[in-house]
Scaffold this motif. Structure first.
Motif, PDB file in Angstrom:
ATOM      1  N   LYS A 103     -17.537   8.363  -5.528  1.00  0.00           N
ATOM      2  CA  LYS A 103     -17.365   6.310  -5.929  1.00  0.00           C
ATOM      3  C   LYS A 103     -17.708   5.980  -7.050  1.00  0.00           C
ATOM      4  O   LYS A 103     -16.782   5.433  -7.864  1.00  0.00           O
ATOM      5  CB  LYS A 103     -18.284   5.834  -4.941  1.00  0.00           C
ATOM      6  N   THR A 104     -19.152   6.503  -8.164  1.00  0.00           N
ATOM      7  CA  THR A 104     -18.935   6.770  -9.397  1.00  0.00           C
ATOM      8  C   THR A 104     -17.758   7.376 -10.788  1.00  0.00           C
ATOM      9  O   THR A 104     -17.524   6.438 -11.325  1.00  0.00           O
ATOM     10  CB  THR A 104     -20.390   6.986  -9.539  1.00  0.00           C
ATOM     11  N   GLN A 105     -17.199   8.284 -10.328  1.00  0.00           N
ATOM     12  CA  GLN A 105     -16.440   8.597 -10.964  1.00  0.00           C
ATOM     13  C   GLN A 105     -14.977   7.803 -10.573  1.00  0.00           C
ATOM     14  O   GLN A 105     -14.209   7.610 -11.554  1.00  0.00           O
ATOM     15  CB  GLN A 105     -15.985  10.552 -10.607  1.00  0.00           C
ATOM     16  N   ILE A 106     -14.617   7.825  -9.644  1.00  0.00           N
ATOM     17  CA  ILE A 106     -13.240   6.591  -8.789  1.00  0.00           C
ATOM     18  C   ILE A 106     -13.488   5.082  -9.770  1.00  0.00           C
ATOM     19  O   ILE A 106     -12.555   4.359 -10.884  1.00  0.00           O
ATOM     20  CB  ILE A 106     -13.402   6.602  -7.809  1.00  0.00           C
ATOM     21  N   SER A 107     -14.709   4.787  -9.340  1.00  0.00           N
ATOM     22  CA  SER A 107     -15.337   3.456 -10.668  1.00  0.00           C
ATOM     23  C   SER A 107     -14.894   4.114 -11.960  1.00  0.00           C
ATOM     24  O   SER A 107     -14.372   2.392 -12.879  1.00  0.00           O
ATOM     25  CB  SER A 107     -16.776   2.720  -9.654  1.00  0.00           C
ATOM     26  N   ALA A 108     -15.436   4.633 -12.978  1.00  0.00           N
ATOM     27  CA  ALA A 108     -15.366   5.227 -13.819  1.00  0.00           C
ATOM     28  C   ALA A 108     -13.612   4.681 -14.389  1.00  0.00           C
ATOM     29  O   ALA A 108     -13.135   4.763 -15.480  1.00  0.00           O
ATOM     30  CB  ALA A 108     -16.177   6.401 -14.887  1.00  0.00           C
ATOM     31  N   MET A 109     -13.491   5.952 -13.297  1.00  0.00           N
ATOM     32  CA  MET A 109     -11.590   5.864 -13.455  1.00  0.00           C
ATOM     33  C   MET A 109     -10.681   4.678 -13.569  1.00  0.00           C
ATOM     34  O   MET A 109     -10.213   4.213 -14.174  1.00  0.00           O
ATOM     35  CB  MET A 109     -10.898   6.480 -12.218  1.00  0.00           C
ATOM     36  N   ARG A 110     -11.193   3.650 -12.502  1.00  0.00           N
ATOM     37  CA  ARG A 110     -10.247   2.528 -13.068  1.00  0.00           C
ATOM     38  C   ARG A 110     -11.019   1.578 -13.976  1.00  0.00           C
ATOM     39  O   ARG A 110     -10.295   0.890 -14.416  1.00  0.00           O
ATOM     40  CB  ARG A 110     -10.869   1.276 -11.361  1.00  0.00           C
ATOM     41  N   ASP A 111     -11.944   1.453 -14.102  1.00  0.00           N
ATOM     42  CA  ASP A 111     -12.658   0.941 -15.531  1.00  0.00           C
ATOM     43  C   ASP A 111     -12.108   1.267 -16.810  1.00  0.00           C
ATOM     44  O   ASP A 111     -11.366   0.597 -17.803  1.00  0.00           O
ATOM     45  CB  ASP A 111     -14.128   0.819 -15.868  1.00  0.00           C
ATOM     46  N   ILE A 112     -11.612   2.867 -17.104  1.00  0.00           N
ATOM     47  CA  ILE A 112     -10.668   3.078 -17.973  1.00  0.00           C
ATOM     48  C   ILE A 112      -9.501   2.934 -17.692  1.00  0.00           C
ATOM     49  O   ILE A 112      -8.617   2.234 -18.759  1.00  0.00           O
ATOM     50  CB  ILE A 112     -11.018   4.458 -17.572  1.00  0.00           C
ATOM     51  N   MET A 113      -9.047   2.360 -16.338  1.00  0.00           N
ATOM     52  CA  MET A 113      -7.083   2.159 -16.120  1.00  0.00           C
ATOM     53  C   MET A 113      -7.243   0.702 -16.694  1.00  0.00           C
ATOM     54  O   MET A 113      -5.939   0.477 -17.069  1.00  0.00           O
ATOM     55  CB  MET A 113      -7.434   2.462 -14.932  1.00  0.00           C
TER      56      MET A 113
END
Length: 172
Positions: A103-113
């Motif tokens: 979940k944290t990794q996915i949140s970071a991916m969203r923030d990057i995108m």
């Protein structure tokens, strides 16, 4: 290009919060307008220029740059950045390093995108799929920890209707 007082207030709020919709509402735009147009407002050349100038003015060596933030988020996603956690053991406590959960990794991916305005819908859908898989894995792990033998999870997905090139509606 001179900004209206509302646009200036939107930009100042956006600098504080990073949330386009809430910034538009705080600036005095209606909730409906903010919901429909706030992301376009942050792409407005005049507003974007104002934000860039303000960010240069408030820059400080103590504040992370956009590049540093992206590097850190990428480190979280790739597992290069870990966190120290304390784990109870039968003989006491132990410190260990662990990578971020899904979940944290996915949140970071969203923030990057979010920082790439031309990100395509395929990547967005892939992130949604990964997020759903992480949710299912979390539920399965919880059920297994509770001692359930059958930890399968049923998922019902409702796909939105889309239009083909002729304007006809269909579902995937």
């Amino acid at each position: 290009m001179k900004l209206t007082p509302k646009q200036k207030k939107f930009a100042d709020e956006y600098i504080k919060t990073g949330n386009a919709m809430q910034s538009a509402i705080t600036a005095g735009y209606s909730k409906e307008y903010a919901k429909a147009r706030s992301s376009k407002m942050s792409e407005n050349v005049g507003i974007k220029s104002y934000i860039e100038k303000r960010m240069e003015q408030i820059a400080s060596p103590n504040i992370l740059t956009a590049e540093q933030i992206l590097e850190r988020l990428t480190g979280i996603v790739t597992g290069e950045i870990t966190e120290t956690v304390v784990v109870a053991t039968p003989i006491g406590v132990e410190k260990t390093e662990k990578t971020a959960d899904f979940k944290t990794q996915i949140s970071a991916m969203r923030d990057i995108m979010k920082r790439y305005p031309n990100n395509d819908k395929l990547i967005e859908q892939q992130i949604r799929k990964l997020s759903a898989q992480a949710d299912v894995a979390q539920i399965q792990a919880k059920r297994m920890a509770e001692g359930e033998q059958n930890s399968s999870v049923n998922v019902n997905i409702v796909l939105p209707e889309q239009e083909d090139n002729n304007g006809e509606r269909f579902s995937d």
